[in-house]
Enzyme design. Sequence first.
Site, PDB file in Angstrom:
ATOM      1  N   TYR A 224      19.456 -40.445  -5.839  1.00  0.00           N
ATOM      2  CA  TYR A 224      19.607 -39.665  -7.049  1.00  0.00           C
ATOM      3  C   TYR A 224      20.873 -39.160  -7.199  1.00  0.00           C
ATOM      4  O   TYR A 224      21.540 -38.137  -6.787  1.00  0.00           O
ATOM      5  CB  TYR A 224      18.680 -38.192  -6.993  1.00  0.00           C
TER       6      TYR A 224
ATOM      7  N   HIS B 294      11.739 -44.562   1.273  1.00  0.00           N
ATOM      8  CA  HIS B 294      11.938 -44.810  -0.215  1.00  0.00           C
ATOM      9  C   HIS B 294      12.010 -45.983  -0.875  1.00  0.00           C
ATOM     10  O   HIS B 294      12.941 -46.836  -0.288  1.00  0.00           O
ATOM     11  CB  HIS B 294      13.322 -43.858  -0.564  1.00  0.00           C
TER      12      HIS B 294
END
Length: 333
Positions: free
Chosen positions: A56, A141
Amino acid sequence: MTATTPGRSPVRFTALGFGGAPLGNLFRAVDDDTASEAVRAAWEAGVRLFDTAPHYGLGLSERRLGRALADLPRDGYTLSTKVGRILEPTPERAHERDDQGFDVPATHTRRWDFSADGVRRSLEGSLERLGLDRVDLVLIHDPDDHGRQALEEAYPALHDLRSQGVVGAIGAGMNQAAMLERFATETDVDAVLLAGRHTLLEQSANALLDTCAERGVAVLAGGVFNSGLLAHDHPPEEATYDYRPAPDALRGRALRIAATARRHGVSLPQAAIAFTGAHPAVASVVLGMRSADQVRRNAALAARPVPTALWSELAEEGLLDPGAVPAPGAPAP
């Protein structure tokens, strides 16, 4: 907001979680003060689960979240981050912009790495950016194209870190249900983060949710607005679905759901949050929020009860999978 310890998870989750992707300037930039105020508003609203990732904003989300949480009691919240992408410096590209949806300079590149060493390196980098000595939950992830390495190398590494007490809980986070079901059945994960697959517009994860409920695996549900289409009571023509322009047919379906919800005194985003959170396996609905106003709006929506008759009517109208209808009396998030 009540914190729960679902299933066998050793960490606690609040029914509403804070998704940190917007703090990494997802789609558009926010300034540091706005990011900090969003985290503070979440805390004041009773949110105690904060989720982030190196992905992010090339670490920007982790840095901002760490600073915003620095003056709050460390034992008072659950912090989740992720492994699988190593951030490598690319100073020669600092004049360029990131090409993966975040409005940040391309000062680093992401390299997939689900090896045991990659897990440790990723976690070390996250702790440095966060300014913390531990995280509570670590998720593998997006291992979509790296399933074997994730299961055979990343998972055992996290298992060892959990056994050593370095992390409190482990799991995986993805936009698909099939591989998460493998993690839930073939490993000893504490939690999974499922994004966008159990929403008012898509109920493709029933088997995963049922498996998690049976095995005591906590589900953190993200993407409940399907990236925007369900975020407004009257979805605009430019609304997005899974981060792309929404097809006309899906937008039309969202409008029909919204019309039915209004007959029950419920807004479309309110229904979206409540539906996803009503499954007994879902421990927390994790919403990406970029401002204090968004936090307060979403917290207010999540606190409002939704009549269970709405789900039955949506199923009767062919707008909801009957197999996904929450049981009468199921709690809203």
